[in-house]
Design an enzyme around this catalytic site. Sequence first.
Site, PDB file in Angstrom:
ATOM      1  N   HIS A  34       0.726  -0.878   0.486  1.00 36.94           N
ATOM      2  CA  HIS A  34       0.040  -0.054  -0.100  1.00 36.94           C
ATOM      3  C   HIS A  34       0.581   1.211  -0.312  1.00 36.94           C
ATOM      4  O   HIS A  34       1.311   2.187   1.282  1.00 36.94           O
ATOM      5  CB  HIS A  34      -1.129   0.097   1.365  1.00 36.94           C
ATOM      6  CG  HIS A  34      -1.926  -0.474   1.161  1.00 36.94           C
ATOM      7  ND1 HIS A  34      -2.149  -2.446   1.742  1.00 36.94           N
ATOM      8  CD2 HIS A  34      -3.136  -1.188   0.735  1.00 36.94           C
ATOM      9  CE1 HIS A  34      -2.888  -3.441   1.487  1.00 36.94           C
ATOM     10  NE2 HIS A  34      -3.705  -2.548   1.334  1.00 36.94           N
ATOM     11  N   HIS A  41      -5.141  -5.825  -6.143  1.00 33.02           N
ATOM     12  CA  HIS A  41      -4.637  -7.064  -5.285  1.00 33.02           C
ATOM     13  C   HIS A  41      -6.038  -7.810  -4.709  1.00 33.02           C
ATOM     14  O   HIS A  41      -6.982  -6.398  -4.716  1.00 33.02           O
ATOM     15  CB  HIS A  41      -3.762  -6.907  -4.453  1.00 33.02           C
ATOM     16  CG  HIS A  41      -4.260  -5.783  -2.910  1.00 33.02           C
ATOM     17  ND1 HIS A  41      -3.841  -4.727  -3.032  1.00 33.02           N
ATOM     18  CD2 HIS A  41      -4.730  -5.313  -2.099  1.00 33.02           C
ATOM     19  CE1 HIS A  41      -4.405  -3.378  -2.458  1.00 33.02           C
ATOM     20  NE2 HIS A  41      -4.611  -4.021  -1.705  1.00 33.02           N
ATOM     21  N   CYS A  76     -12.351  -5.239   6.884  1.00 30.06           N
ATOM     22  CA  CYS A  76     -11.955  -5.776   5.839  1.00 30.06           C
ATOM     23  C   CYS A  76     -10.531  -6.284   5.842  1.00 30.06           C
ATOM     24  O   CYS A  76     -10.403  -6.671   6.782  1.00 30.06           O
ATOM     25  CB  CYS A  76     -11.361  -4.484   4.921  1.00 30.06           C
ATOM     26  SG  CYS A  76     -12.531  -2.889   5.031  1.00 30.06           S
ATOM     27  N   HIS A  78      -7.616  -9.277   3.787  1.00 28.26           N
ATOM     28  CA  HIS A  78      -6.879  -9.676   2.674  1.00 28.26           C
ATOM     29  C   HIS A  78      -6.828 -10.850   2.803  1.00 28.26           C
ATOM     30  O   HIS A  78      -6.144 -11.889   3.414  1.00 28.26           O
ATOM     31  CB  HIS A  78      -5.418  -8.683   2.278  1.00 28.26           C
ATOM     32  CG  HIS A  78      -5.998  -7.931   2.008  1.00 28.26           C
ATOM     33  ND1 HIS A  78      -5.426  -7.253   3.116  1.00 28.26           N
ATOM     34  CD2 HIS A  78      -5.166  -6.888   0.690  1.00 28.26           C
ATOM     35  CE1 HIS A  78      -5.396  -5.012   2.762  1.00 28.26           C
ATOM     36  NE2 HIS A  78      -5.427  -5.530   1.475  1.00 28.26           N
ATOM     37  N   GLU A  96      -9.385  -8.049  14.262  1.00 28.47           N
ATOM     38  CA  GLU A  96     -10.147  -6.779  14.263  1.00 28.47           C
ATOM     39  C   GLU A  96     -10.827  -6.385  15.350  1.00 28.47           C
ATOM     40  O   GLU A  96     -10.837  -5.212  16.526  1.00 28.47           O
ATOM     41  CB  GLU A  96     -10.794  -6.112  13.072  1.00 28.47           C
ATOM     42  CG  GLU A  96      -9.532  -5.676  11.739  1.00 28.47           C
ATOM     43  CD  GLU A  96      -9.836  -4.701  10.865  1.00 28.47           C
ATOM     44  OE1 GLU A  96     -10.843  -4.372  10.871  1.00 28.47           O
ATOM     45  OE2 GLU A  96      -9.451  -4.829   9.420  1.00 28.47           O
ATOM     46  N   TYR A 113     -12.792  -1.905  -6.835  1.00 25.86           N
ATOM     47  CA  TYR A 113     -12.335   0.126  -6.336  1.00 25.86           C
ATOM     48  C   TYR A 113     -10.937   0.451  -6.124  1.00 25.86           C
ATOM     49  O   TYR A 113     -10.204  -0.618  -6.430  1.00 25.86           O
ATOM     50  CB  TYR A 113     -12.850   0.255  -5.201  1.00 25.86           C
ATOM     51  CG  TYR A 113     -12.230   0.251  -4.093  1.00 25.86           C
ATOM     52  CD1 TYR A 113     -11.465   1.018  -3.474  1.00 25.86           C
ATOM     53  CD2 TYR A 113     -12.348  -1.273  -3.325  1.00 25.86           C
ATOM     54  CE1 TYR A 113     -11.284   0.610  -1.725  1.00 25.86           C
ATOM     55  CE2 TYR A 113     -11.836  -0.894  -2.495  1.00 25.86           C
ATOM     56  CZ  TYR A 113     -11.546  -0.097  -1.844  1.00 25.86           C
ATOM     57  OH  TYR A 113     -10.264  -0.266  -0.439  1.00 25.86           O
ATOM     58  N   GLU A 123      -5.201   2.330  -2.744  1.00 25.99           N
ATOM     59  CA  GLU A 123      -6.114   1.203  -1.843  1.00 25.99           C
ATOM     60  C   GLU A 123      -6.002   0.734  -3.966  1.00 25.99           C
ATOM     61  O   GLU A 123      -7.275   1.349  -4.212  1.00 25.99           O
ATOM     62  CB  GLU A 123      -7.269   1.644  -1.579  1.00 25.99           C
ATOM     63  CG  GLU A 123      -7.235   1.602   0.291  1.00 25.99           C
ATOM     64  CD  GLU A 123      -6.449  -0.440   0.803  1.00 25.99           C
ATOM     65  OE1 GLU A 123      -6.164  -0.252   0.121  1.00 25.99           O
ATOM     66  OE2 GLU A 123      -6.511  -0.019   1.551  1.00 25.99           O
ATOM     67  N   GLU A 125      -8.563  -2.293  -5.484  1.00 27.67           N
ATOM     68  CA  GLU A 125      -8.324  -3.619  -4.913  1.00 27.67           C
ATOM     69  C   GLU A 125     -10.202  -4.558  -5.554  1.00 27.67           C
ATOM     70  O   GLU A 125     -10.467  -3.771  -6.294  1.00 27.67           O
ATOM     71  CB  GLU A 125      -9.208  -3.906  -3.359  1.00 27.67           C
ATOM     72  CG  GLU A 125      -8.034  -3.584  -2.756  1.00 27.67           C
ATOM     73  CD  GLU A 125      -7.740  -3.147  -0.599  1.00 27.67           C
ATOM     74  OE1 GLU A 125      -7.449  -3.247   0.092  1.00 27.67           O
ATOM     75  OE2 GLU A 125      -9.682  -3.247  -0.566  1.00 27.67           O
ATOM     76  N   TRP A 170     -14.764   3.536  -0.155  1.00 29.57           N
ATOM     77  CA  TRP A 170     -15.461   1.560  -0.505  1.00 29.57           C
ATOM     78  C   TRP A 170     -16.442   1.917   0.766  1.00 29.57           C
ATOM     79  O   TRP A 170     -17.540   0.830  -0.535  1.00 29.57           O
ATOM     80  CB  TRP A 170     -14.328   0.876  -0.011  1.00 29.57           C
ATOM     81  CG  TRP A 170     -13.855   0.795   1.397  1.00 29.57           C
ATOM     82  CD1 TRP A 170     -14.481  -0.017   2.733  1.00 29.57           C
ATOM     83  CD2 TRP A 170     -12.393   0.969   1.946  1.00 29.57           C
ATOM     84  NE1 TRP A 170     -13.240  -0.105   3.851  1.00 29.57           N
ATOM     85  CE2 TRP A 170     -12.550   0.601   3.246  1.00 29.57           C
ATOM     86  CE3 TRP A 170     -11.745   2.062   1.219  1.00 29.57           C
ATOM     87  CZ2 TRP A 170     -11.642   1.355   4.329  1.00 29.57           C
ATOM     88  CZ3 TRP A 170     -10.359   2.795   2.089  1.00 29.57           C
ATOM     89  CH2 TRP A 170     -10.534   2.298   3.481  1.00 29.57           C
TER      90      TRP A 170
END
Length: 179
Positions: A34, A41, A76, A78, A96, A113, A123, A125, A170
Amino acid sequence: MVHSNTGTPLDEELVVLLDEAGAPIGTAAKATVHDTETPLHLAFSCHVVDAEGRVLVTRRALSKLTWPGVWTNSFCGHPAPGESFEDAIRRRARFELGAEIEAIEPVLPDFRYRAVDASGIVEHEVCPVYRARLVGELQPNPAEVEEFAWTTPESLRESVLGTRFAFSPWLVWQLEQGA
């Protein structure tokens, strides 16, 4: 701290890099991906709901690299290389939110986005959006979540319409697309 699925230290967590068609083309360390030239990604967003149908929104920790202090969806993350979305979502909910979730379902499976924050960090993704139901209590990780609130979907939409600048781009786009 070690990643529960890969045995990799969290500071060496990998993300899956994608070509413009969304096909995997390699991996990169999350800690380095990032920046102002963030490559496309794989990621995911999750909206957590409670038994009353309220949705959880979180304010990103002030220490976050991108969009610090901004209100957003519940969490969010990955998926690691080879990790299923469902496993990644459960892992990230624990990390989180300090929470267990169930009834994970796709809401916007084709969401994608690109956004640039005020500092120039990008960002970029392919980010399927999911909904899940909270099981038990929340114990948010202060390194990830500054604060949180439960709200009705209608109140969230009204807030986003009135103060787009206070929310992650987002989340705004996900709500516009029906999340």
